[in-house]
Design an enzyme around this catalytic site. Structure first.
Site, PDB file in Angstrom:
ATOM      1  N   THR A  98       0.833  -1.211   0.000  1.00 34.71           N
ATOM      2  CA  THR A  98       0.000   0.000   0.000  1.00 34.71           C
ATOM      3  C   THR A  98       0.857   1.245   0.000  1.00 34.71           C
ATOM      4  OG1 THR A  98      -1.738  -1.047   1.283  1.00 34.71           O
ATOM      5  CG2 THR A  98      -1.687   1.324   1.365  1.00 34.71           C
ATOM      6  N   ARG A 137     -12.066 -10.195  -1.286  1.00 35.25           N
ATOM      7  CA  ARG A 137     -11.741  -9.526  -0.007  1.00 35.25           C
ATOM      8  C   ARG A 137     -11.361  -8.055  -0.257  1.00 35.25           C
ATOM      9  NH1 ARG A 137      -7.126  -6.508   2.014  1.00 35.25           N
ATOM     10  NH2 ARG A 137      -7.042  -6.769   4.253  1.00 35.25           N
ATOM     11  N   LEU A 138     -11.900  -7.150   0.543  1.00 31.89           N
ATOM     12  CA  LEU A 138     -11.477  -5.756   0.539  1.00 31.89           C
ATOM     13  C   LEU A 138     -10.877  -5.421   1.883  1.00 31.89           C
ATOM     14  CD1 LEU A 138     -14.469  -3.880  -1.103  1.00 31.89           C
ATOM     15  CD2 LEU A 138     -12.425  -4.770  -2.187  1.00 31.89           C
ATOM     16  N   ASP A 174      -9.035  -1.941   4.136  1.00 35.13           N
ATOM     17  CA  ASP A 174      -9.402  -0.574   4.496  1.00 35.13           C
ATOM     18  C   ASP A 174      -9.098   0.439   3.391  1.00 35.13           C
ATOM     19  OD1 ASP A 174      -6.643  -1.301   4.988  1.00 35.13           O
ATOM     20  OD2 ASP A 174      -6.378   0.735   5.733  1.00 35.13           O
ATOM     21  N   THR A 183      -2.038   2.176   6.885  1.00 35.00           N
ATOM     22  CA  THR A 183      -1.474   1.033   6.182  1.00 35.00           C
ATOM     23  C   THR A 183      -1.346  -0.115   7.180  1.00 35.00           C
ATOM     24  OG1 THR A 183       0.383   0.229   4.835  1.00 35.00           O
ATOM     25  CG2 THR A 183       0.922   1.824   6.544  1.00 35.00           C
ATOM     26  N   GLY A 184      -1.265  -1.323   6.651  1.00 32.95           N
ATOM     27  CA  GLY A 184      -1.194  -2.477   7.538  1.00 32.95           C
ATOM     28  C   GLY A 184      -2.416  -3.358   7.393  1.00 32.95           C
ATOM     29  N   GLN A 185      -2.695  -4.093   8.443  1.00 36.02           N
ATOM     30  CA  GLN A 185      -3.773  -5.095   8.418  1.00 36.02           C
ATOM     31  C   GLN A 185      -5.143  -4.414   8.310  1.00 36.02           C
ATOM     32  OE1 GLN A 185      -2.999  -8.535   8.864  1.00 36.02           O
ATOM     33  NE2 GLN A 185      -5.129  -8.959   8.406  1.00 36.02           N
ATOM     34  N   GLY A 186      -5.693  -4.441   7.089  1.00 37.70           N
ATOM     35  CA  GLY A 186      -6.896  -3.661   6.806  1.00 37.70           C
ATOM     36  C   GLY A 186      -8.082  -3.992   7.692  1.00 37.70           C
TER      37      GLY A 186
HETATM   38  C1  SD4 Z   1      -5.087  -3.959   3.105  1.00 41.08           C
HETATM   39  N1  SD4 Z   1      -4.246  -2.030   4.277  1.00 41.08           N
HETATM   40  O1  SD4 Z   1      -5.466  -4.368   2.028  1.00 41.08           O
HETATM   41  C2  SD4 Z   1      -4.035  -2.872   3.126  1.00 41.08           C
HETATM   42  C3  SD4 Z   1      -2.692  -3.512   3.099  1.00 41.08           C
HETATM   43  C4  SD4 Z   1      -1.571  -2.596   3.434  1.00 41.08           C
HETATM   44  O2  SD4 Z   1       0.623  -2.136   3.525  1.00 41.08           O
HETATM   45  O3  SD4 Z   1      -1.721  -1.494   3.865  1.00 41.08           O
HETATM   46  N2  SD4 Z   1      -0.371  -2.991   3.285  1.00 41.08           N
HETATM   47  O4  SD4 Z   1      -5.470  -4.410   4.181  1.00 41.08           O
END
Ligand code: SD4
Length: 341
Positions: free
Chosen positions: A200, A228-229, A231, A251-254
């Site tokens: 991301t 799957r979507l 955030d 960013t990270g675990q949506g």
């Molecule tokens: C998601 N937030 O699809 C995104 C992944 C992400 O750095 O941010 N990765 O969950």
């Protein structure tokens, strides 16, 4: 009959009380003059190149909205990273892209699960500017993109993504790797894929006029379920902008960003008077409280800028950095503070 609220809003003393009260909307108050403008910040080390793309617009007095689109397009077009069509696929082997954009007037646009389009951020902007809607998904989003003249790219994995997918098929286990977005990470061919897996980029900018905008674009978590979507395409979770208060992105675990309506939460905390970093930290603490012991298995990070031109970030785990570009610092990468020591 006049209510207490109408009395307060109509008196000078009441206006002062409203401004001081953390629970009152700041929407009606004029934005304070910005100090650090123009300014652009974005997630991970890939943000450095993206910021320069945005800076070309900002340094000429351009609009923050144009800057955040141009900036993340650099990452979407990049050959060696995984925002955009070079990204890791879903578990069926298909790359699906999510993106959203928001300007200083609450205009916003979003696309999700979009396939075979190189610049989802630009399609999101077209949704914002040329449709009565905020969000288009899947086939409909692609149909709209093609109708708008975006070329349909071949359905093909990049060599890195193909290798990562083959490796993943050996176990077929969904186990996201914390901080895999850092391009400086060691090569990690395994459950979630290869080196240079920057899932991301989120970007926030303030232009010389003091206006804020934000963008976010991603191929999502590698090897996610089809459909799957996260955030990133969701206004209020992956991105939120309120010109009178500030802007935030995630960013990270949506899934764990969505759970707390992350970016909106950060902006609301700034509305209550918190500085950007403190607001990001409070949102991260909320995620940690909800996750309990499982917090150590995920990464969640927020970046934010205030209407006054301050910036800040905070992460759940060590390893998150964000890139800052302003008139003084054209190439600054800041290691974000984090909660879990
Ligand atoms: C998601 N937030 O699809 C995104 C992944 C992400 O750095 O941010 N990765 O969950």
């Amino acid at each position: 009959m006049s209510t207490r609220r109408s009395f307060i809003t109509s008196s000078a003393a009441g206006l002062a009380a409203l401004a001081a009260s953390p629970s009152v909307e700041a929407l009606s108050l004029p934005p304070a003059p910005a100090k650090g403008k123009p300014l652009v910040i974005s997630t991970w080390d890939t943000g450095l190149a993206a910021n320069l793309g945005a800076w070309k617009v900002l340094s000429k007095g351009g609009r923050a909205l144009d800057a955040v689109e141009a900036g993340v397009m650099v990452t979407e077009a990049s050959q060696n990273c995984c925002v955009g069509l070079g990204g890791n696929p879903d578990r069926e082997g298909i790359v699906t892209l999510d993106a959203c954009i928001m300007d200083e007037q609450f205009n916003c646009g979003s696309v999700a699960a979009l396939e075979r389009i190189k610049h989802p951020i630009s399609v999101a902007r077209r949704v914002m500017e040329r449709t009565p809607h905020v969000m288009l998904v899947g086939e409909g989003a692609q149909q709209f993109a093609v109708a708008q003249g975006f070329p349909l790219e071949p359905q093909k994995l990049s060599p890195d993504a193909e290798q990562a997918y083959k490796e993943w098929l050996k176990t077929s286990q969904y186990k996201p790797v914390v901080n895999i977005e850092n391009s400086g990470s060691k090569k990690q061919v395994g459950p979630v894929g290869g080196a240079n897996n920057h899932d991301t980029i989120a970007m926030l900018a303030q232009d010389a006029q003091g206006n804020l905008s934000g963008s976010c674009t991603t191929s999502g978590m590698g090897f996610k379920m089809r459909g799957r979507l996260g955030d990133s395409p969701l206004i209020g979770s992956g991105l939120f902008v309120d010109n009178a208060v500030g802007a935030a992105a995630a960013t990270g675990q949506g899934e764990d960003v969505i759970r707390i309506a992350g970016a909106h939460t950060v902006v609301e905390l700034m509305r209550q008077g918190m500085a950007p970093k403190a607001a990001c930290k409070a949102a991260i603490e909320r995620v940690a409280r909800i996750k309990g012991d499982k917090a150590k298995d995920i990464q969640v990070c927020f970046i934010a800028i205030s209407a006054q031109g301050q910036h800040g970030a905070f992460a759940l785990q060590k390893g998150f950095s964000y890139a800052v570009c302003d008139a003084q610092n054209q190439q600054q990468l800041i290691q974000a503070e984090y909660l879990l020591k």
